[in-house]
Design a protein around this motif. Structure first.
Motif, PDB file in Angstrom:
ATOM      1  N   ARG A 152      -7.507   4.081  -9.301  1.00 47.41           N
ATOM      2  CA  ARG A 152      -6.311   4.871  -9.024  1.00 47.41           C
ATOM      3  C   ARG A 152      -6.515   5.669  -7.748  1.00 47.41           C
ATOM      4  NH1 ARG A 152      -2.429   2.908 -12.398  1.00 47.41           N
ATOM      5  NH2 ARG A 152      -3.217   2.797 -14.518  1.00 47.41           N
ATOM      6  N   ALA A 153      -7.764   6.001  -7.465  1.00 45.72           N
ATOM      7  CA  ALA A 153      -8.048   6.830  -6.305  1.00 45.72           C
ATOM      8  C   ALA A 153      -8.086   6.018  -5.011  1.00 45.72           C
ATOM      9  CB  ALA A 153      -9.365   7.567  -6.514  1.00 45.72           C
ATOM     10  N   LEU A 154      -7.962   4.698  -5.101  1.00 44.31           N
ATOM     11  CA  LEU A 154      -7.929   3.892  -3.884  1.00 44.31           C
ATOM     12  C   LEU A 154      -6.611   4.145  -3.156  1.00 44.31           C
ATOM     13  CD1 LEU A 154      -9.329   0.549  -5.312  1.00 44.31           C
ATOM     14  CD2 LEU A 154     -10.425   1.964  -3.578  1.00 44.31           C
ATOM     15  N   PRO A 155      -6.636   4.021  -1.821  1.00 45.29           N
ATOM     16  CA  PRO A 155      -5.390   4.275  -1.082  1.00 45.29           C
ATOM     17  C   PRO A 155      -4.263   3.363  -1.563  1.00 45.29           C
ATOM     18  CG  PRO A 155      -7.246   4.044   0.407  1.00 45.29           C
ATOM     19  CD  PRO A 155      -7.757   3.678  -0.958  1.00 45.29           C
ATOM     20  N   PRO A 156      -3.086   3.931  -1.810  1.00 44.69           N
ATOM     21  CA  PRO A 156      -1.974   3.140  -2.345  1.00 44.69           C
ATOM     22  C   PRO A 156      -1.570   1.972  -1.446  1.00 44.69           C
ATOM     23  CG  PRO A 156      -1.264   5.361  -1.733  1.00 44.69           C
ATOM     24  CD  PRO A 156      -2.746   5.363  -1.680  1.00 44.69           C
ATOM     25  N   GLN A 157      -1.705   2.167  -0.123  1.00 44.93           N
ATOM     26  CA  GLN A 157      -1.347   1.059   0.778  1.00 44.93           C
ATOM     27  C   GLN A 157      -2.265  -0.132   0.528  1.00 44.93           C
ATOM     28  OE1 GLN A 157      -1.985   4.166   1.672  1.00 44.93           O
ATOM     29  NE2 GLN A 157      -0.490   4.939   3.105  1.00 44.93           N
ATOM     30  N   PHE A 158      -3.528   0.187   0.259  1.00 42.60           N
ATOM     31  CA  PHE A 158      -4.508  -0.873   0.016  1.00 42.60           C
ATOM     32  C   PHE A 158      -4.216  -1.600  -1.297  1.00 42.60           C
ATOM     33  CE2 PHE A 158      -8.395  -2.029  -2.269  1.00 42.60           C
ATOM     34  CZ  PHE A 158      -8.881  -3.011  -1.427  1.00 42.60           C
ATOM     35  N   THR A 159      -4.044  -0.839  -2.389  1.00 37.05           N
ATOM     36  CA  THR A 159      -3.810  -1.488  -3.684  1.00 37.05           C
ATOM     37  C   THR A 159      -2.492  -2.259  -3.671  1.00 37.05           C
ATOM     38  OG1 THR A 159      -2.923   0.584  -4.549  1.00 37.05           O
ATOM     39  CG2 THR A 159      -5.199   0.110  -5.066  1.00 37.05           C
ATOM     40  N   ALA A 160      -1.486  -1.706  -2.983  1.00 37.74           N
ATOM     41  CA  ALA A 160      -0.197  -2.415  -2.914  1.00 37.74           C
ATOM     42  C   ALA A 160      -0.372  -3.749  -2.184  1.00 37.74           C
ATOM     43  CB  ALA A 160       0.837  -1.546  -2.198  1.00 37.74           C
ATOM     44  N   HIS A 161      -1.171  -3.723  -1.126  1.00 41.76           N
ATOM     45  CA  HIS A 161      -1.402  -4.953  -0.361  1.00 41.76           C
ATOM     46  C   HIS A 161      -2.101  -6.011  -1.227  1.00 41.76           C
ATOM     47  CE1 HIS A 161      -2.293  -7.359   3.231  1.00 41.76           C
ATOM     48  NE2 HIS A 161      -3.377  -7.674   2.566  1.00 41.76           N
ATOM     49  N   VAL A 162      -3.134  -5.578  -1.946  1.00 41.75           N
ATOM     50  CA  VAL A 162      -3.888  -6.509  -2.795  1.00 41.75           C
ATOM     51  C   VAL A 162      -2.991  -7.063  -3.901  1.00 41.75           C
ATOM     52  CG1 VAL A 162      -5.830  -6.721  -4.411  1.00 41.75           C
ATOM     53  CG2 VAL A 162      -6.111  -5.424  -2.301  1.00 41.75           C
ATOM     54  N   GLN A 163      -2.209  -6.182  -4.512  1.00 43.81           N
ATOM     55  CA  GLN A 163      -1.304  -6.623  -5.586  1.00 43.81           C
ATOM     56  C   GLN A 163      -0.310  -7.665  -5.080  1.00 43.81           C
ATOM     57  OE1 GLN A 163       0.540  -3.059  -7.029  1.00 43.81           O
ATOM     58  NE2 GLN A 163      -1.322  -2.357  -8.045  1.00 43.81           N
ATOM     59  N   THR A 164       0.300  -7.367  -3.948  1.00 43.85           N
ATOM     60  CA  THR A 164       1.301  -8.291  -3.406  1.00 43.85           C
ATOM     61  C   THR A 164       0.666  -9.641  -3.112  1.00 43.85           C
ATOM     62  OG1 THR A 164       2.354  -6.392  -2.391  1.00 43.85           O
ATOM     63  CG2 THR A 164       3.083  -8.531  -1.629  1.00 43.85           C
ATOM     64  N   ALA A 165      -0.494  -9.612  -2.444  1.00 45.69           N
ATOM     65  CA  ALA A 165      -1.170 -10.874  -2.090  1.00 45.69           C
ATOM     66  C   ALA A 165      -1.555 -11.647  -3.348  1.00 45.69           C
ATOM     67  CB  ALA A 165      -2.399 -10.588  -1.238  1.00 45.69           C
TER      68      ALA A 165
END
Ligand SMILES: [Zn+2]
Length: 275
Positions: free
Chosen positions: A6-19
């Motif tokens: 949860r503490a990972l940057p949201p832009q990063f997790t959003a990118h990984v999720q989308t990919a």
């Protein structure tokens, strides 16, 4: 899911999720930048092994095993006997990569510190990257990607984990909703969403709004876990996470659900229940 993700940057997790959800997550990734690169790599490994509908779901067995470092197909490539990674470790990895996964979809190899990879070892690794089976994936953590040879870099995609990125710009409507959530003003939140519904908001606009509020909360949560204390932490981390979940889910649902009014109503019920 463990707090660390949860503490990972949201832009990063959003990118990984989308990919991951589009099935386009690369099998060779260099993770670079500031922050907890190992946690970032584990998050990607979860996305690769996840059996949920929206990887990484954080709830399925493969996700939980990966988070707990006990997934048999997710390997941290380390060499306890030497300072740097030895050729033997890479040879063993190469042999292992050609075996079928034990239970997962892919065999994932995480290199937690690429500064321990000497050029001769990288050259050996290059062969695995080029000739390895498609189900093998390689995640390289390198605060500075220049420690990797150009030949390795050219076969990987570079993913930045920017720990210090500023929160996204908020629209006035998103700012208002965020402030109401921060004050735990249930009536205010309900009125705000009703007003949005009546303003004939477009689906894309509601999607952007939920995304902005979610990102702002996730950013505040990251700061919270770093020991900083921005204003939103009055909500408490558990409530912030739950609100992020609801907003993120709504944002995803809006991709296919055309009924903005219904979505506003549902969001109002879910958000106020959490305050
Ligand atoms: Zn999962």
């Amino acid at each position: 899911m463990d707090h660390i993700y949860r503490a990972l940057p949201p832009q990063f997790t959003a990118h990984v999720q989308t990919a991951a959800q589009r099935g386009v997550l690369s099998h060779a990734i260099i993770l670079t930048g500031q922050g907890d690169l190992t946690a970032g790599a584990k998050y990607i490994a979860m996305a690769m092994e996840c059996e949920g509908a929206e990887p990484p779901c954080g709830a399925c067995l493969p996700c939980r095993k990966t988070a707990g470092d006990i997934h048999p197909d997710v390997t941290f490539v380390r060499d306890e006997a030497h300072k740097n990674l030895s050729m033997d470790v890479i040879r063993a990895l190469r042999a292992d990569a050609f075996l079928l996964p034990n239970e997962g979809q892919r065999k994932v190899y995480i290199f937690p510190d690429c500064s321990l990879l000497e050029p001769k070892v990288q050259n050996l690794l290059l062969k695995v990257l080029e000739e390895g089976p498609s189900r093998a994936a390689f995640l390289f953590c390198a605060a500075n990607s220049s420690v990797l040879l150009p030949t390795i870099r050219s076969r990987c995609i570079l993913l930045h984990l920017e720990g210090e990125e500023a929160a996204a710009e908020l629209s006035p409507q998103a700012e208002e909703l965020l402030q109401l959530l921060a004050r735990r003003d249930k009536t205010g939140v309900a009125v705000c969403l009703l007003r949005l519904e009546q303003s004939k908001l477009k689906r894309e606009e509601l999607q952007a709004l939920t995304g902005q509020v979610r990102d702002a909360l996730a950013h505040a949560l990251t700061a919270y876990y770093r020991g900083q204390r921005p204003g939103l932490t009055a909500l408490g981390p558990k409530r912030m996470m739950a609100l992020c979940d609801v907003l993120g889910r709504t944002q995803r649902q809006l991709r296919s659900n055309l009924n903005v009014g219904q979505t506003c109503g549902g969001l109002s019920v879910e958000l106020t229940a959490l305050l």
